[in-house]
Design a protein around this motif. Structure first.
Motif, short mmCIF file in Angstrom:
data_model
loop_
_atom_site.label_atom_id
_atom_site.label_comp_id
_atom_site.label_asym_id
_atom_site.label_seq_id
_atom_site.Cartn_x
_atom_site.Cartn_y
_atom_site.Cartn_z
N LEU A 79 0.85 -1.19 0.00
CA LEU A 79 0.00 0.00 0.00
C LEU A 79 0.88 1.24 0.00
O LEU A 79 1.73 1.41 0.87
CB LEU A 79 -0.91 0.01 1.24
N HIS A 80 0.68 2.09 -0.96
CA HIS A 80 1.40 3.35 -1.07
C HIS A 80 0.60 4.26 -1.99
O HIS A 80 -0.47 3.85 -2.50
CB HIS A 80 2.83 3.14 -1.60
N LEU A 81 1.07 5.45 -2.22
CA LEU A 81 0.30 6.40 -3.04
C LEU A 81 0.00 5.86 -4.43
O LEU A 81 -1.14 5.98 -4.92
CB LEU A 81 1.07 7.73 -3.15
N GLU A 126 -4.37 10.67 -13.62
CA GLU A 126 -3.16 10.27 -14.34
C GLU A 126 -1.96 11.14 -13.93
O GLU A 126 -0.85 10.63 -13.74
CB GLU A 126 -3.40 10.38 -15.85
N LYS A 127 -2.19 12.43 -13.79
CA LYS A 127 -1.12 13.34 -13.37
C LYS A 127 -0.63 13.00 -11.97
O LYS A 127 0.57 13.03 -11.70
CB LYS A 127 -1.62 14.79 -13.41
N ASP A 128 -1.58 12.69 -11.09
CA ASP A 128 -1.20 12.37 -9.72
C ASP A 128 -0.40 11.07 -9.65
O ASP A 128 0.55 10.96 -8.88
CB ASP A 128 -2.46 12.26 -8.84
N ILE A 129 -0.79 10.10 -10.46
CA ILE A 129 -0.05 8.84 -10.49
C ILE A 129 1.38 9.07 -10.97
O ILE A 129 2.34 8.56 -10.39
CB ILE A 129 -0.77 7.80 -11.38
N GLU A 130 1.52 9.87 -12.01
CA GLU A 130 2.86 10.16 -12.54
C GLU A 130 3.71 10.89 -11.50
O GLU A 130 4.93 10.65 -11.40
CB GLU A 130 2.74 11.01 -13.81
N ALA A 131 3.07 11.74 -10.70
CA ALA A 131 3.79 12.53 -9.70
C ALA A 131 4.35 11.69 -8.57
O ALA A 131 5.27 12.12 -7.86
CB ALA A 131 2.88 13.62 -9.13
N VAL A 132 3.81 10.47 -8.38
CA VAL A 132 4.27 9.63 -7.26
C VAL A 132 5.08 8.43 -7.74
O VAL A 132 5.34 7.51 -6.98
CB VAL A 132 3.07 9.16 -6.40
N ASN A 136 9.16 11.18 -11.19
CA ASN A 136 9.44 12.33 -10.34
C ASN A 136 10.84 12.15 -9.76
O ASN A 136 11.12 11.17 -9.08
CB ASN A 136 8.39 12.39 -9.21
N LYS A 137 11.75 13.09 -10.03
CA LYS A 137 13.16 12.95 -9.63
C LYS A 137 13.32 12.78 -8.12
O LYS A 137 14.16 12.01 -7.66
CB LYS A 137 13.96 14.16 -10.11
#
Length: 239
Positions: A79-81, A126-132, A136-137
């Motif tokens: 379980l994580h973001l 989709e944006k939120d998934i990419e951000a986590v 994300n560097k």
């Protein structure tokens, strides 16, 4: 996990579990920063028990990063973001005014709250998934730290540190950004799900000040007593 169907109760349990990691990460980082800020005012008090306070500082920062590592983990079965957001993708039927109204049936404001309950925007999701993810560097750096220093001690990384004196580190600003982003995402969907937001602070978060002020008062009383004694002995010698 994104293909797994969950009930409303199960989703809420997942949300609560994830919230603990993110809020604890925030609370411990805040305590660490507050203690650092207090050094200039209480330096003499802190110096009287350097080892204790050094370990306390380190423990708060390490706990914050540890909780953050769990929140941004990438393991498929955990379980994580990322897995939580993917669960939302596969369970959009849990959202919407009708479902919201059922969950808050006993709330006097259920109708008003349900009227504003919207299903998650797919593009935003989709944006939120990419951000986590590792795109994300800062997340990539965090996961590297997790893999070589928190969950495991990297063999090659340890050798490189010994030879080159280099280490992968996150700045406080990067840690804060990850915490803020995580809580922002968590609250975006917790509001849609149950008109609920999670606080990044805690009641009693400034209790450390009571400890420092008490130590300071004790230290000042001791110095005052010492000066009184020295003055008395000085007067006795003059006599």
């Amino acid at each position: 996990m994104q293909n797994r169907s969950v009930s409303s109760q199960e989703f809420e349990r997942l949300m609560e579990g994830l919230s603990k990691d993110l809020t604890r990460a925030s609370i411990h980082l805040s305590l660490y920063k507050d203690l650092v800020t207090s050094v200039s005012k209480y330096e003499r008090v802190l110096n009287n028990s350097k080892t204790f306070w050094s370990l306390t500082f380190d423990a708060h920062l390490a706990t914050s990063i540890h909780c953050l590592c769990r929140a941004y983990d990438q393991e498929a079965s955990s379980l994580h973001l990322k897995s939580w957001l993917e669960t939302i993708q596969g369970n959009l039927g849990l959202f919407g005014s009708e479902q919201h109204r059922k969950r808050l049936a006993e709330n006097p404001s259920a109708e008003t709250l349900a009227a504003h309950a919207k299903k998650p925007d797919k593009q935003q999701l989709e944006k939120d998934i990419e951000a986590v993810t590792l795109k994300n560097k800062s997340v990539k750096k965090l996961i590297e730290i997790r893999s070589t220093g928190y969950a495991h001690r990297g063999y090659k990384t340890t050798l490189k540190q010994q030879i080159q004196g280099k280490d992968v580190k996150l700045t406080l600003e990067e840690i804060e950004e990850l915490i803020d982003k995580g809580i922002e995402i968590l609250n975006r969907y917790s509001v849609s799900f149950k008109s609920l937001t999670y606080s990044a602070s805690i009641i009693g978060g400034d209790d450390y000040m009571y400890v420092l002020k008490t130590l300071q008062a004790g230290y000042e009383a001791y110095e005052e007593e010492l000066q009184t004694e020295l003055k008395r002995y000085s007067n006795d010698e003059e006599l």
